[in-house]
Design an enzyme around this catalytic site. Structure first.
Site, PDB file in Angstrom:
ATOM      1  N   SER A   1      66.815 -21.060 -36.395  1.00 13.01           N
ATOM      2  CA  SER A   1      65.438 -19.920 -36.237  1.00 13.01           C
ATOM      3  C   SER A   1      65.300 -19.285 -37.378  1.00 13.01           C
ATOM      4  O   SER A   1      64.162 -19.018 -37.934  1.00 13.01           O
ATOM      5  CB  SER A   1      65.749 -19.198 -34.948  1.00 13.01           C
ATOM      6  OG  SER A   1      64.796 -18.119 -34.815  1.00 13.01           O
TER       7      SER A   1
ATOM      8  N   HIS B   1      66.218 -10.919 -45.128  1.00 12.39           N
ATOM      9  CA  HIS B   1      66.212 -10.617 -43.528  1.00 12.39           C
ATOM     10  C   HIS B   1      67.326 -10.204 -42.913  1.00 12.39           C
ATOM     11  O   HIS B   1      68.470 -10.329 -43.611  1.00 12.39           O
ATOM     12  CB  HIS B   1      66.253 -12.283 -43.086  1.00 12.39           C
ATOM     13  CG  HIS B   1      66.065 -12.663 -41.717  1.00 12.39           C
ATOM     14  ND1 HIS B   1      64.846 -12.383 -41.066  1.00 12.39           N
ATOM     15  CD2 HIS B   1      67.024 -12.676 -40.595  1.00 12.39           C
ATOM     16  CE1 HIS B   1      64.923 -12.666 -39.667  1.00 12.39           C
ATOM     17  NE2 HIS B   1      66.397 -12.724 -39.390  1.00 12.39           N
TER      18      HIS B   1
HETATM   19  N1  URA Z   1      66.667 -13.705 -35.667  1.00 13.82           N
HETATM   20  C1  URA Z   1      65.928 -14.666 -35.571  1.00 13.82           C
HETATM   21  O1  URA Z   1      64.693 -14.673 -36.029  1.00 13.82           O
HETATM   22  N2  URA Z   1      66.188 -15.673 -34.742  1.00 13.82           N
HETATM   23  C2  URA Z   1      67.196 -15.818 -34.027  1.00 13.82           C
HETATM   24  O2  URA Z   1      67.668 -16.615 -33.203  1.00 13.82           O
HETATM   25  C3  URA Z   1      68.336 -14.534 -34.123  1.00 13.82           C
HETATM   26  C4  URA Z   1      67.518 -13.440 -35.003  1.00 13.82           C
END
Ligand code: URA
Length: 428
Positions: free
Chosen positions: A183, A82
């Site tokens: 998140s 990610h």
């Molecule tokens: N990427 C995400 O998935 N959530 C966030 O809060 C920031 C970046």
């Protein structure tokens, strides 16, 4: 439990239990807690923060708010990556085929782009026919067959994040580290992976513009991940200048393909360095004896990329030449004397691509997959009068001229030698 009591507790700087945060995550996903109450809590959490234990409780509760992809039966290790998002960041397109051709299983959910940070879904969406709506069963089947599958954000996985993120976006609460950590990690946990590489971008084209906040986020991602049983590898990488040469969806797919095919000079070489860094980190963490460089050099990663695109219904664009192409292609040259490029402002170039129609200013905006900018220089390059600085790909002459002017304003020169800046700023 009354949600107003949770708002009051956070307003007064108190800590939440797992049960309270579970109540919040479930209430967000099933709609039983209204947006105005969630928004009030988000602001209280932004101002008074959450400690590490609360952040892991919230992450777990959000991951449990929906389905979890069950990867059992697929060969281990299950890995994912990610990025916190940047300009020209097409790492997934090169990294995933390297990992899968080295024998790892990669099942990934990716997002759409918003603001100057592009999204993998939009990049792959520029390939005619490419499907980004795979069901969990299709994901699993494809990963079993070719070692890799990627889909768009599923509404079934971590649905609490979807609600909370949309509210954060409009309540000035996006920038809270505990909220960012929960998140990101809740979606990764729901996606089923065990070993995750996280690329925290730092610089003018990133969420985290300064090194101190990038480090804080990196450390929080790693320690909360560890508490939740994930093996999280985190590095901080430079996002002061765009990553690679292409910025714009179809252009980035083409650059990723070229890199896999062995064509990587200048800024593309820098982009490849980042892909190899994360590939090597993940392969080492998984105990693999494959080398990322070897997998690339042997052509196995390129073959895997083609297999992947075809498996998800995409066109063999490398043969058919059917990626969207912009009608206006304008080469922009240097007009000053010989110089070193001292700065390429990712934020400025990223904004120029949004203005061309290649990115979204608002969630509901449509994007033009063909447009964008291809940089011919990077920080540390030398240029002489008449040499190319960048090429604009635009829908018409008017927007091309505007993009030329704004992207030019983001490129700075020096009479003194400028070295290529470091790419990987720290690893944890
Ligand atoms: N990427 C995400 O998935 N959530 C966030 O809060 C920031 C970046």
């Amino acid at each position: 439990m009354k949600f107003a009591d949770l708002i009051a507790a956070k307003r007064d700087g108190k800590s939440h239990t797992y049960e309270e945060l579970k109540f919040l995550a479930n209430g967000a996903s099933n709609g039983s807690i209204p947006d105005y109450q969630l928004s009030a809590w988000l602001m209280a959490a932004y101002l008074n923060s959450l400690d590490e234990e609360e952040t892991s409780h919230l992450t777990r509760a959000m991951a449990e708010s929906g389905a979890r992809l069950d990867l059992s039966g697929l060969p281990k290790p299950w890995v994912d990556k990610h990025s916190t998002g940047g300009v020209g960041d097409k790492t997934t397109l090169v990294l995933l085929p390297i990992l899968a051709s080295a024998g790892l299983t990669v099942v990934k959910m990716s997002g759409r782009g918003l603001g100057i940070t592009g999204g993998t879904v939009d990049k792959l969406g520029s390939i005619p026919g490419f499907r980004l709506d795979l069901t969990p069963d299709e994901m699993k089947r494809q990963a079993a067959e070719i070692g890799l599958a990627l889909t768009g954000q599923s509404p079934d996985l971590a649905p609490a994040d979807k609600v909370l993120y949309a509210l954060r976006d409009v309540t000035a609460t996006v920038g809270s580290i505990p909220l960012i950590v929960s998140s990101i990690l809740s979606k990764k946990i729901a996606g089923g992976a065990e070993i995750i590489a996280l690329d925290v971008k730092c610089g003018s084209g990133a969420f985290m513009e300064d090194r101190k906040s990038a480090e804080k986020l990196a450390r929080a991602l790693q320690s909360v991940g560890k508490r939740l049983g994930l093996h999280v590898l985190v590095s901080i990488s430079d996002m002061d200048e765009p990553l690679g040469s292409a910025i714009g969806n179809a252009l980035e797919v083409r650059e990723a393909y070229n890199v896999l095919a062995g064509k990587h000079e200048g800024a593309s070489e820098r982009f490849l360095k980042l892909c190899l860094h994360y590939a090597s980190e993940l392969l080492t963490a998984c105990g693999s004896r494959s080398s990322a460089e070897e997998v690339l050099k042997s052509g196995a990663a390129l073959a895997k990329f083609k297999e992947w695109i075809l498996a998800q219904g995409g066109s063999s664009f490398w043969e058919r030449n059917d990626l969207p192409v912009a009608p206006v292609i304008r080469k922009v040259v240097h007009t000053g004397g010989p110089a070193w490029v001292s700065k390429v402002e990712a934020k400025v170039v990223g904004q120029a691509v949004i203005d061309l129609g290649g990115g979204r200013a608002k969630k509901e905006d449509a994007i033009d997959p063909a447009v964008g900018i291809e940089m011919a220089v990077m920080v540390g390059s030398t240029v002489k009068a008449g040499e190319s600085l960048f090429t604009v790909h635009a829908a018409d002459e008017q927007v091309a001229a505007e993009a030329e002017e704004s992207a030019r304003s983001g490129i700075h020169f020096s009479d003194e030698r400028v070295e290529e800046p470091p790419l990987i700023l720290a690893s944890f």
